[in-house]
Scaffold this active site. Structure first.
Site, mmCIF file in Angstrom:
data_model
loop_
_atom_site.group_PDB
_atom_site.id
_atom_site.type_symbol
_atom_site.label_atom_id
_atom_site.label_comp_id
_atom_site.label_asym_id
_atom_site.label_seq_id
_atom_site.Cartn_x
_atom_site.Cartn_y
_atom_site.Cartn_z
ATOM 1 N N ASP A 141 0.835 -1.170 0.032
ATOM 2 C CA ASP A 141 -0.023 -0.038 0.153
ATOM 3 C C ASP A 141 0.783 1.152 -0.223
ATOM 4 O O ASP A 141 1.653 1.214 0.901
ATOM 5 C CB ASP A 141 -0.898 0.001 1.199
ATOM 6 C CG ASP A 141 -1.910 1.002 0.933
ATOM 7 O OD1 ASP A 141 -2.885 1.134 0.636
ATOM 8 O OD2 ASP A 141 -1.485 2.160 1.695
ATOM 9 N N ASN A 159 -1.991 13.132 -3.417
ATOM 10 C CA ASN A 159 -2.980 13.513 -4.485
ATOM 11 C C ASN A 159 -3.414 14.990 -4.270
ATOM 12 O O ASN A 159 -3.452 15.782 -4.967
ATOM 13 C CB ASN A 159 -4.208 12.680 -4.494
ATOM 14 C CG ASN A 159 -3.810 11.438 -5.415
ATOM 15 O OD1 ASN A 159 -3.329 11.483 -6.363
ATOM 16 N ND2 ASN A 159 -4.682 10.349 -5.193
ATOM 17 N N ASP A 214 -1.691 9.236 -10.460
ATOM 18 C CA ASP A 214 -1.780 8.416 -11.527
ATOM 19 C C ASP A 214 -0.367 7.639 -12.173
ATOM 20 O O ASP A 214 -0.297 6.846 -12.305
ATOM 21 C CB ASP A 214 -2.630 8.948 -12.543
ATOM 22 C CG ASP A 214 -4.412 8.874 -12.499
ATOM 23 O OD1 ASP A 214 -4.568 8.497 -11.489
ATOM 24 O OD2 ASP A 214 -4.782 9.430 -13.184
ATOM 25 N N GLU A 237 -4.700 2.470 -4.260
ATOM 26 C CA GLU A 237 -3.180 2.465 -4.017
ATOM 27 C C GLU A 237 -2.631 1.119 -3.457
ATOM 28 O O GLU A 237 -1.572 1.415 -2.802
ATOM 29 C CB GLU A 237 -2.839 3.574 -3.157
ATOM 30 C CG GLU A 237 -3.165 3.739 -2.027
ATOM 31 C CD GLU A 237 -4.554 4.440 -1.556
ATOM 32 O OE1 GLU A 237 -4.804 4.620 -0.539
ATOM 33 O OE2 GLU A 237 -5.479 4.588 -2.735
#
Length: 402
Positions: A254, A262, A271, A298
């Site tokens: 993770d 983000n 991305d 993620e």
């Protein structure tokens, strides 16, 4: 320390579609013939039926000379029907289907030769068997048998050449015989073109289907297998491991503080960050049964088949650490300035039988997920081994490999 670059349109399209479609004609041959089994069975039944009802047709509607009847029946039921029945039997039985294509081709060629022989001998007895029946039989094979045209064409072309040559010779190469032969070759040529069109259309449909299946099984952003593909492949590997007495290692990885990433750099940069991590994981997989997948936003999974228990955790931690080595800037992270990952690792030796594969996969995933939770709880940017953390918290040795 580097910022993630923005992928160009071509790079993004390549990353999303990948090149995972097997378009080899070897695989297509198997698909083409297998999908046409029902059509081939129907065509063989029709051939047997048409040949078998000929005596009734001749008796009711035609005046067949008695001198020709014995030869005609011998050709029909001694030369034509038996190989058609054998081809039908090979096509019908799954264990014999590898012989279906050659037996069908042999049966049709013998049928065509028998029809040509009846045409030639019939003229000697004053009875007309249409000259085009033989090529009609060969054309039916081209169009209805679902055998690759590259396999059939040389044999059928040779058969048409023999048939037309024999018919012209028996007619002393008269102008009528030459005209009949020309019409046969025209019919044969159109049949070849139609068969090529059918096969080409089938190939395009097959390739499109493979592409759609590949897209359905892979994540559009990273081109890694998606959760659906991961679940299906894991069950298959677990069954294989159960049969062979092998183990499976699983790491769930993770990205640390990805929401903060983000928020700071924007979703396009997020991305691209995921693409780079996916590429890093993909490059680390070396063996055919080892694979990685994107199983969440993620969250990624890495699987090693039959990796030694003393080596697999090191491989997993090396993959996790390689994400930090990408040096993707993350100034909002806690305790670091680059993107890092936390990971949970578990390993199990599949001993429960093939029927228990799905339950074993669920248990293994739960173990790795619990270890991931412990890695985050312990401060992130680390790998936690399920067996080790269980021993620390309970004092019991619950290492799944024991």
């Amino acid at each position: 320390m580097t910022r993630p670059h923005q992928a160009s349109g071509i790079e993004a399209e390549t990353a999303q579609t990948g090149d995972k479609t097997d378009t080899s004609f070897t695989s297509f041959s198997s698909f083409y013939e297998t999908s046409g089994i029902n059509a081939r069975i129907t065509a063989l039944w029709m051939g047997i039926l048409l040949v078998s009802i000929t005596p009734f047709y001749d008796r009711l509607l035609l005046q067949v000379p008695e001198s020709f009847v014995d030869f005609s029946r011998w050709m029909q039921f001694g030369v034509q029907v038996p190989p058609l029945l054998l081809a039908l039997f090979c096509t019908w039985q799954p264990a014999l289907r590898r012989w279906s294509a050659p037996m069908t081709l042999v049966a049709v060629i013998l049928t065509a030769m028998g029809l040509s022989a009846q045409h030639i001998v019939g003229k000697m007895h004053g009875f007309h068997v249409p000259h085009d029946f033989a090529v009609i039989a060969l054309s039916a094979c081209l169009l209805c048998s679902r055998i690759r045209i590259s396999y059939m064409l040389p044999w059928i072309t040779m058969s048409v050449l023999i048939i037309t040559s024999a018919q012209m010779y028996s007619a002393d190469f008269s102008s009528a015989a030459l005209y009949d032969s020309a019409s046969l070759w025209m019919m044969f040529g159109f049949s070849v073109l139609a068969a090529q069109t059918i096969e080409r259309t089938a190939y395009q449909n097959w390739r499109q289907r493979l592409m759609l299946e590949s897209q359905a099984a892979h994540d559009g952003l990273t081109s890694l297998p998606n959760r659906r593909h991961f679940d299906r492949t894991m069950v298959s590997l677990m069954r294989q491991a159960s049969r062979e007495g092998k183990n499976i290692s699983l790491m769930i990885l993770d990205v640390d503080h990805f929401k903060l990433y983000n928020d700071r750099y924007g979703h396009p940069a997020g991305d691209e960050c995921l693409r780079q991590i996916a590429s890093c994981m993909r490059d680390a997989m070396r063996r055919p049964n080892d694979f990685c997948a994107r199983v969440g936003g993620e969250e990624f999974a890495a699987v090693w088949f039959d990796a030694r228990s003393d080596i697999a955790p090191a491989l997993a931690d090396q993959m996790r650490a390689s994400v930090g080595d990408l040096n993707i800037e993350h100034l909002s992270a806690v305790g670091t300035s680059v993107v890092t990952c936390s990971a949970g690792f578990a390993q199990v030796c599949a001993m429960g039988g093939e029927d228990a594969a799905e339950a074993a996969v669920s248990e293994l995933y739960e173990q790795a997920d619990r270890a991931l939770y412990e890695a985050k709880r312990a401060g992130r940017n680390r790998l936690v081994h399920f067996g080790e953390t269980t021993k620390k918290r309970t004092g019991a040795a619950l290492w799944p490999m024991i």
